[in-house]
Design a protein around this motif. Structure first.
Motif, PDB file in Angstrom:
ATOM      1  N   GLU A 165      21.514  16.542 -45.130  1.00 31.30           N
ATOM      2  CA  GLU A 165      21.062  16.160 -43.796  1.00 31.30           C
ATOM      3  C   GLU A 165      21.194  17.305 -42.795  1.00 31.30           C
ATOM      4  O   GLU A 165      20.449  17.375 -41.817  1.00 31.30           O
ATOM      5  CB  GLU A 165      21.857  14.947 -43.305  1.00 31.30           C
ATOM      6  N   TYR A 169      18.627  18.564 -39.523  1.00 30.05           N
ATOM      7  CA  TYR A 169      19.010  18.890 -38.144  1.00 30.05           C
ATOM      8  C   TYR A 169      18.592  20.317 -37.798  1.00 30.05           C
ATOM      9  O   TYR A 169      18.147  20.602 -36.687  1.00 30.05           O
ATOM     10  CB  TYR A 169      20.519  18.731 -37.968  1.00 30.05           C
ATOM     11  N   GLN A 172      14.926  20.344 -37.025  1.00 31.31           N
ATOM     12  CA  GLN A 172      14.671  19.699 -35.736  1.00 31.31           C
ATOM     13  C   GLN A 172      15.000  20.662 -34.591  1.00 31.31           C
ATOM     14  O   GLN A 172      14.291  20.708 -33.580  1.00 31.31           O
ATOM     15  CB  GLN A 172      15.502  18.413 -35.604  1.00 31.31           C
ATOM     16  N   ASP A 246      11.383  14.741 -34.325  1.00 32.29           N
ATOM     17  CA  ASP A 246      12.010  13.457 -33.984  1.00 32.29           C
ATOM     18  C   ASP A 246      12.736  13.631 -32.648  1.00 32.29           C
ATOM     19  O   ASP A 246      13.833  14.186 -32.604  1.00 32.29           O
ATOM     20  CB  ASP A 246      12.981  13.043 -35.090  1.00 32.29           C
ATOM     21  N   LYS A 249      16.278  12.200 -32.427  1.00 30.88           N
ATOM     22  CA  LYS A 249      17.273  13.004 -33.142  1.00 30.88           C
ATOM     23  C   LYS A 249      17.600  14.279 -32.353  1.00 30.88           C
ATOM     24  O   LYS A 249      18.771  14.687 -32.271  1.00 30.88           O
ATOM     25  CB  LYS A 249      16.748  13.350 -34.534  1.00 30.88           C
TER      26      LYS A 249
END
Length: 278
Positions: A165, A169, A172, A246, A249
């Motif tokens: 994950e 991030y 992003q 996103d 996020k």
């Protein structure tokens, strides 16, 4: 004398942001959400039992839980504080990182060969109020980040979702650095391990096996075979994950960075207090 460092505008590198995102409150599961809606309706009608009242309170608490820095995130931030205030830098080296750096160009070339593209390394660093980073490649409206798997066992050939994950991030953050970009690709590549790392692995195995005069020939060949992949089609050595921008996020990442900055500044006070006590 130590200089007080103001971290109010400290910018994080995209690859490190995932360290701040550990231990975030988990959203209600579908079953919990269904229970929550049912209990809210019962409360409206005045038919909640004592046990249901307790359950509803627990669900409300979970639903409204505020994201907070985990202990692991605080440990990471203490390291940043020491680096910045004491002027030191901890260089973390591992065989995985060494391979990733050593084969980066080969990884990109393999992708170009398979897909008929001509992707070139980006050399521009981007900054905004929260992040500072240099994406691997920016091409045709897509940000690319390449990861080199250590071996075929760790290569995520059959994974449907991003295995780590932290990498999501990271991408992003890159998309926030370049607002007009709405898509990113995380590309895992499997390429031959550099010779010096293969030699190091053989030495490690020889030491582990207690082989003073070197490892047996069959084990030597097995290690080489497990760390080189020319017999595997290149198409089977590339795995892509498409990641879309996103905004929720990204907003959460910035919220955690705000908390991280506050925590870093609080360490100035802790350090000052410590120095006064000795």
């Amino acid at each position: 004398m130590l200089r007080v460092r103001d971290f109010s505008n400290y910018k994080f590198r995209p690859h490190a942001v995932g360290k701040l995102m550990k231990g975030l409150p988990k959203p209600l599961t579908p079953d919990q959400s269904k229970t929550f809606v049912g209990l809210i309706e019962k409360r409206r009608k005045g038919t909640l039992t004592d046990a249901q009242t307790i359950t509803l309170a627990d669900l409300i608490k979970k639903k409204n839980a505020r994201p907070e820095l985990s202990e692991g995130a605080k440990t990471y931030l203490k390291g940043i504080f020491k680096d910045e205030v004491f002027g030191r830098s901890k260089n973390v080296q591992s065989k995985y990182l060494t391979k990733g750096i050593g084969v980066e160009d080969e990884n990109i070339n393999q992708y170009n060969e398979v897909h008929g593209t001509f992707l070139l390394k980006n050399e521009t660093r981007y900054e905004n109020d929260y992040f500072s980073g240099e994406p691997d490649i920016i091409e045709d409206g897509i940000i690319y980040d390449f990861k080199s798997s250590w071996d075929y066992e760790t290569f995520p050939l059959f994974e449907d979702e991003v295995p780590n994950e932290d990498y999501e991030y990271q991408l992003q953050a890159y998309m926030d650095l370049i607002p007009e970009y709405k898509q990113a690709k995380l590309v895992y590549g499997l390429v031959d391990t550099p010779d010096d790392l293969i030699i190091d692995e053989k030495r490690r195995m020889a030491w582990k096996a207690g082989c003073i005069d070197g490892i047996p020939e069959d084990l030597d060949k097995e290690i080489t075979n497990n760390m080189t992949y020319s017999d595997i089609p290149k198409e089977a050595r590339i795995k892509e994950f498409l990641i879309y921008r996103d905004e929720k996020k990204i907003a959460l990442m910035k919220l955690m960075i705000d908390q991280a900055r506050e925590y870093l500044n609080s360490l100035n006070i802790s350090l000052a207090t410590h120095l006064q006590l000795i």
